[in-house]
Structures are given as C-alpha cells and as structure tokens.
Write an enzyme that holds these catalytic residues in place. Structure first.
Site: not given
Length: 341
Positions: A167, A195
């Site tokens: 990410d 996440h």
C-alpha cells in the site's frame, strides 16, 4: 560436500516462505535467493511450505530454483510439515492463507485463517529461533499477524509485522505519477491501520523532490481535492482493481513489497525517511488502541523498528485513523471469539 560449502551452509540464513507453490512466492523466491533482500554475501537456506495437494507443484518450483544456479542458495527444503518448515528459522514470510471465495463472508474468511495462523504461530513458538523475524502477508494480514503473535508467546511481539508496504508503494507511485517524477522522489507517505479498504494513505508528512528541492506533497501536487479523495480511494481499492483487470491478484507487486519490507527490516531505513509497517500496538502511539496489529510510520535500525513519534495529526486524518482502528478491533474480537487466543 567440501569444508568451505559446509561452513557456508552452516552460516546460511534460514528463510521460510509459506504458500510456496503460489503466485506471490513464484515472484518472490528468486529475489531472496539471488541476494536482493538479505545481502549479496549472505548464504540462504530456503524452506518452502505448502499444503499436501500442492507438493507436486512445489517440486517444480524447487527444480526451477535449482536451475537458476544461484551461488548464495545453499539449501532448499520443500515440505508440507510444519515441524520441518519452522525448524531453527531466522525469517518467516507467511504468504499462504485461505483466499476469499465468491459468496464468502469476511467472518468466514477470518475463521478459516485464524486456524491456520494459530497453528503456524504455535509452530514458530515450538521450533523457530526466538530471534526469528516474522512477516505476515496472507490476508486478512493484520489480524492473521496478531493471532500468530499471540500463539507464539515466547517470541517478542516486536518480531512480528504484517505487510502494508505494498500500500505504501502504491501511494508513492500515485503521487509520483501525478507530479511527473520517479517514485524514488517521493518519500514519507504513511499507511495507517488495516490492510483493507479502510486503510488511510496519508500524505500530510510526505515530501516530493522537485528539481532538487523537497516540496511538501500538497504543494507539489496542487490538487487538494484529489489528495483527499480519489488518491485515497485508488490506493484503498488498488488490489481489487488489479484482480478485476488481470483476473488474478497482484502477485508481482506484492512480492516486490515483501522484498522492500524485509530489506529495510534487515538493513534499516534511509536517513530521514520512514516506511509503513503493520506492527503490534501497545496503545502508546497516536491514540491507537492496544492489542492490535496496526500500520504505523516507522524508522528501522539494527533490525528493530521504532514508531515515528510527534507527527501532527489533523482532524481529517484522525477520523480516518479511528475508522480503520475500529475495523481492526472488530476483526480481533471476532478472531478471538473463534479460537480463544
């Protein structure tokens, strides 16, 4: 075996990859064995774990690794047995997990994966070195990591982390493309929280190198609405977008992120920079509740992470940080309910 090779094998770093017959591992193993992660002079012993039905595929992976003729790769052990895979580990990269299937509720996914990561945590506790560094990749990564850590009480919780570097890389890349610079010119983005689609990609402390000068991200991008809107949702939903486009998950970029995460864990973060990592929260930083694995900005030195303290948090950021913490608390409570860890 020569005396020299015997010594090198004894000095080899014992690195486990689970789900080793899968897509991510296929993109990952070469980089580890080549020396791109733990150093160009570090011998490696690879331990590859997968479920019994995948063993024929895993044997093919072993053959390919052998055929690469990599000088640092001193040993490869492919197995479906935890007592073999987790023995005397220095590093455990836990990629394998139950994937979410059509029609599967998130609670069902959690139930299946909690059982896997409780078992693997117990195996770490029983067989691995107490200094082992554990990276959890399999989703839901934060909660899987928490369960693994709770199931390995003799290993410090600071030794466990989960992957939010993918990410982090996605956020850097989006800013870089917007500014027309390489991603290496963008530093100190932050991924806060889970996440998942509630994660918060934060660029309030990010800087962009523009023509040799470091410029705050908001000044470099000159589009506040994008940074507070489409940028955030693009990063949050990037994994789903990749699956929609390629009909498969983001294996290549995940493998690259694993390499980035482990390389910096081993070698440290560059001076003046921090990275994002899902780590165990003790409730002392940024108001995040304790007993979660939550992604924070961290500095790394001597294989030890420390949360970057003292960053200003505005109301916009605070609300998003709290939303992702709430989701993590719900996941944790559901997981604990299933297995009582």
């Amino acid at each position: 075996m020569s005396i020299c090779n015997s010594i090198l094998s004894a000095l080899a770093l014992r690195v486990l990859v689970t789900g080793a017959a899968g897509q991510i591992a296929y993109s990952l193993l070469y980089s580890i064995a080549k020396g791109d992660v733990f150093g160009k002079d570090q011998p490696i012993a690879l331990l590859l774990l997968d479920i019994t039905p995948m063993m024929p595929v895993l044997e093919g992976v072993v053959m390919e690794m052998q055929d690469c003729a990599l000088p640092l790769l001193k040993e490869i052990i492919a197995t479906d047995k935890e007592e073999v895979a987790f023995k005397d580990l220095d590093v455990a990269i836990l990629v394998g997990s139950m994937p979410r299937r059509d029609g599967m509720e998130r609670k069902d996914l959690l139930k299946a994966n909690v059982a896997i990561f409780k078992s693997q945590g117990a195996a770490l506790d029983k067989y691995a070195k107490k200094t082992v560094k554990v990276l959890v990749v399999g989703n839901p990564a934060n909660t899987n990591c928490l369960i693994a850590a709770k199931s390995a009480p003799s290993i410090p919780k600071q030794n466990f982390s989960c992957l939010t570097r993918l990410d982090h890389n996605r956020a850097r890349s989006q800013v870089a493309m917007k500014c027309g610079v390489p991603a290496t010119q963008v530093k100190n983005v932050i991924i806060w929280g889970n996440h998942s689609s509630t994660q918060y990609p934060d660029v309030h402390h990010c800087v962009v190198n523009m023509s040799g000068s470091e410029v705050p991200c908001f000044d470099a991008v000159k589009d506040d609405a994008w940074l507070k809107g489409d940028f955030i949702t693009t990063v949050q939903q990037r994994g789903a977008a990749v699956i929609k486009a390629r009909k498969l998950s983001s294996a290549m970029s995940a493998a690259k992120a694993i390499c980035d995460h482990m390389r910096e864990l081993w070698s440290g973060t560059p001076q003046g920079e921090f990275t994002s990592m899902g780590i165990y929260s003790t409730g002392n930083s940024y108001g995040v509740p304790d007993d979660l694995v939550y992604s924070f900005p961290v500095h790394i030195k001597d294989k030890t992470w420390n949360i970057v303290d003292g960053l200003a948090i505005n109301d916009f950021s605070r609300a998003k940080m709290e939303a992702t913490a709430k989701e993590l608390m719900e996941e944790r409570d559901t997981a604990v309910e299933f297995l009582g860890v």
